[in-house]
Design an enzyme around this catalytic site. Sequence first.
Site, short mmCIF file in Angstrom:
data_model
loop_
_atom_site.label_atom_id
_atom_site.label_comp_id
_atom_site.label_asym_id
_atom_site.label_seq_id
_atom_site.Cartn_x
_atom_site.Cartn_y
_atom_site.Cartn_z
N GLU A 185 0.85 -1.20 0.00
CA GLU A 185 0.00 0.00 0.00
C GLU A 185 0.88 1.24 0.00
OE1 GLU A 185 -0.93 -1.45 3.96
OE2 GLU A 185 -1.04 0.63 4.64
N LYS B 17 2.77 4.56 1.06
CA LYS B 17 3.24 5.14 2.32
C LYS B 17 2.89 6.62 2.26
CE LYS B 17 7.27 5.45 5.32
NZ LYS B 17 7.19 6.86 5.65
N ASP C 5 2.68 10.44 3.07
CA ASP C 5 3.64 11.38 3.63
C ASP C 5 2.91 12.42 4.47
OD1 ASP C 5 5.99 12.55 4.21
OD2 ASP C 5 6.36 13.38 2.21
N TYR D 52 -4.51 2.70 8.48
CA TYR D 52 -3.77 1.58 7.87
C TYR D 52 -3.29 0.53 8.87
CZ TYR D 52 -0.06 4.91 9.11
OH TYR D 52 0.72 5.80 9.77
N LYS E 261 11.04 2.86 -0.24
CA LYS E 261 10.98 4.29 -0.52
C LYS E 261 11.18 4.58 -2.01
CE LYS E 261 10.89 6.87 2.65
NZ LYS E 261 11.70 7.27 3.77
N CYS F 180 40.25 23.84 14.86
CA CYS F 180 38.84 24.17 15.03
C CYS F 180 38.58 25.62 14.64
CB CYS F 180 38.44 23.94 16.50
SG CYS F 180 36.77 24.53 16.86
N CYS G 230 37.49 27.66 18.00
CA CYS G 230 38.33 27.94 19.17
C CYS G 230 39.81 27.80 18.87
CB CYS G 230 37.94 27.04 20.35
SG CYS G 230 38.44 25.33 20.15
N CYS H 165 37.43 18.66 17.16
CA CYS H 165 38.06 19.72 17.93
C CYS H 165 38.47 19.14 19.28
CB CYS H 165 37.07 20.85 18.12
SG CYS H 165 37.50 21.98 19.44
N CYS I 78 35.76 24.99 24.07
CA CYS I 78 35.33 25.36 22.72
C CYS I 78 33.89 25.89 22.80
CB CYS I 78 35.39 24.17 21.78
SG CYS I 78 34.73 24.55 20.15
S1 IVH Z 1 2.41 0.99 9.10
C1 IVH Z 1 4.14 -0.80 12.95
N1 IVH Z 1 1.49 1.96 6.86
O1 IVH Z 1 5.35 5.87 8.05
C2 IVH Z 1 4.01 -0.16 11.61
N2 IVH Z 1 2.85 3.37 8.19
O2 IVH Z 1 8.19 5.66 8.44
C3 IVH Z 1 3.12 0.99 11.63
N3 IVH Z 1 3.14 5.62 7.28
O3 IVH Z 1 5.25 5.94 11.54
C4 IVH Z 1 3.19 1.79 10.43
N4 IVH Z 1 1.90 5.34 5.50
O4 IVH Z 1 3.51 7.30 10.25
C5 IVH Z 1 2.24 2.20 7.94
N5 IVH Z 1 0.57 2.70 4.88
C6 IVH Z 1 1.30 2.93 5.96
C7 IVH Z 1 1.91 4.18 6.18
C8 IVH Z 1 2.69 4.36 7.31
C9 IVH Z 1 2.65 6.20 6.18
C10 IVH Z 1 4.03 6.29 8.24
C11 IVH Z 1 3.73 6.05 9.69
C12 IVH Z 1 4.99 5.48 10.27
C13 IVH Z 1 6.00 5.97 9.29
C14 IVH Z 1 7.25 5.14 9.31
#
Ligand code: IVH
Length: 709
Positions: free
Chosen positions: A128, A130, A132, A238, A326, A431, A434, A449, A455
């Site tokens: 799914e 991720k 942002d 999610y 990512k 440095c 200092c 340093c 410092c």
């Molecule tokens: S699952 C234990 N699913 O990404 C796992 N996280 O980088 C719980 N996030 O802290 C996270 N989309 O804030 C999950 N589809 C998704 C997500 C997601 C965004 C965020 C979430 C997490 C962060 C980690």
Amino acid sequence: MSDGEAKDVEALDRDEARAELSRLAGRLASASIAYHRDDAPEIDDADYDRLSRRNAAIEARFPDLRRDDSPSLQVGAAPASGFAKVRHAQRMMSLDNAFEADDVADFARSVRAYLGLGPEEALPFTAEPKIDGLSLSLRYEGGELVRAATRGDGAVGEDVTANARTIGDIPQRIEGAPDLLEVRGEVYMSHPDFAALNARNEAGGARTFANPRNAAAGSLRQLDPAITARRPLRYFAYAWGEVSAPLGETQMAGVERLGAMGFEVNPLTVCCDTVEEMLAHYARIEAERATLGYDIDGVVYKVDDLSRQRRLGYRSTTPRWAIAHKFPAELAWTVLERIEIQVGRTGALSPVARLVPVTVGGVVVSNATLHNEDYIAGRDSKGAPIREGRDIRVGDRVRVYRAGDVIPKIADVDLALRPEGAVPFDFPRTCPECGSDAPREEGDSVRRCSGGLICPAQAVERLKHVVSRAAFDIDGLGSKLVEELYRDGWIREPADIFTLHETYGPGRARQLKNREGWGETSAAKLFDAIEARRRIPLERLIFALGIRHVGEINARLLARHYGTWAAFEAAMRAAEPQEGEAWDDLMAIDGVGGVMARTLVTTFAQEAERASMDRLVAHLDVQEAERPATEGSPVAGKIVVFTGTLEKMTRAEAKARAEALGAKVSGSVSGRTDLLVAGPGAGSKAKKAADLGVEVLGEDDWLKLIGDA
Ligand code: IVH
């Protein structure tokens, strides 16, 4: 009132109601102070909620009995940090990252190995987007939204319930949910809403936001919920935290269940049977990224089977059952104007690139890190070429990239456009702050340093670290103010923070309230905020000391091991590198390695450092460390060896489980071994254990012992 005897609200008469409201006001106020001001909860969140609800119920029945100091009127009476703190019933985790397809394949392989799955056995994953945004946990009790909390440090977040209630995607009431349900998801802002908000703000002369994520975070963390209500925030669910009954047997079923309860769940969530399918879905999401209408920064894969998720469990901050794949970082070309050297808390000289500003993925970038002198010179720490050996010079055209929220980096340089006369960068050997020598120790990738506490740059960075969020977290005392107070000589070392009231408070010749931009109220507020932090948990204090290699996790390990400041300090003073009981004891802490141990011991051996710590601690009330979660575990502190074939779990799983219970798992049997767990086919180890008189258990007895049978 003993809580167990509480009478039904309907059965209370006026006098009883009056008396109970008075008791509840006192009890809730005291609990609230203990929690917010003293960081030392008297009662847990659930009890607090229960008492608050009882208070509200009694007031609903006898409105005229509501007290002026009623807890129900305290909503929004913000504690020092602006928001009340909430301890998550289950930690909010982050995710490990994968960048390449190979990383995803490795992840799937490691999950298989952990679970002991054969190559033919199916291992479905969900995939799914991720999102942002920023994560938000929603707690529902009896189907009612009772609490919304940000992630914070994972263990403790901020209570943003009033704000979350203004978000349309977040149901106030849900049907068909377990009695207790914590929904986890992401608050975000869509592209059109973000553009409209910025346009509106710009027209009104208000601040604009760099990207939708910042806009969402800034909007959710508004002290006035009316402002949040005017900001178009959205929410995707999610995952979940604490639940009183399972949502299903698989991740996919759980998410579908959330959808059925009325949450928005992401339509691009699918279940994949193979790594190839996962990567194909990644490609599809990446292709659709630009037209989704909201920011995403990758794809999250999760083991679909929830019983497997449970077996896989967690590392310190991330689950073993999920990973974030990512998207590649965003790139742009610009010109390197200057290289500046910054001196950090531990004396490290870090080169920073000052750039002609350029937009990278929607954010204007004018600084980037250059890591260290080798990186600039075009080689890695072992001397091997990077960028095919191309060095970076002032005036060069450089390629900048940023991934997520991290500091932008310089990836490459275009030699064809190098200006004539550009010279290799001459990295300073002293440095810049200092003038002390800045040698590079064997095996270290940076110059440091050697000025230590003399410092000014190191001193001020240390102070910033001391007041930072994971350390003393002093409200209103941020980096900028620390710099000013240091410059003016008001605060020179950490202890000075706690004598600020004495030296620059009421009745003194020079007073904080008379500084430019300050007044009676703001000064009193800062003094209060400092006062509130005199009482500090041991792990925060250890972290605050800013010793190299001692981050939050290590500080917690040390605090849990030694328990009190006195014990920790005595042990550090007693320890000498590589020898003696105190050293062995330190090295025996799971997670503590030689490098960190040596740094700790040498820091405590320095007279000036120790004196500075003593002066600080003299002003503090250091709380004992929380007992480890392994308290009461039958194997805590024991050295356990596994041998032979385990039939109910893999070796990796057995090891992780034993370690989570506080045992140390070793590969070989010796006189120090406490327990050998032997499966079929156990050979020489079992024999050796028998010879040494070590206790030997079969797998089933082991599971019984640890309560997993
Ligand atoms: S699952 C234990 N699913 O990404 C796992 N996280 O980088 C719980 N996030 O802290 C996270 N989309 O804030 C999950 N589809 C998704 C997500 C997601 C965004 C965020 C979430 C997490 C962060 C980690």
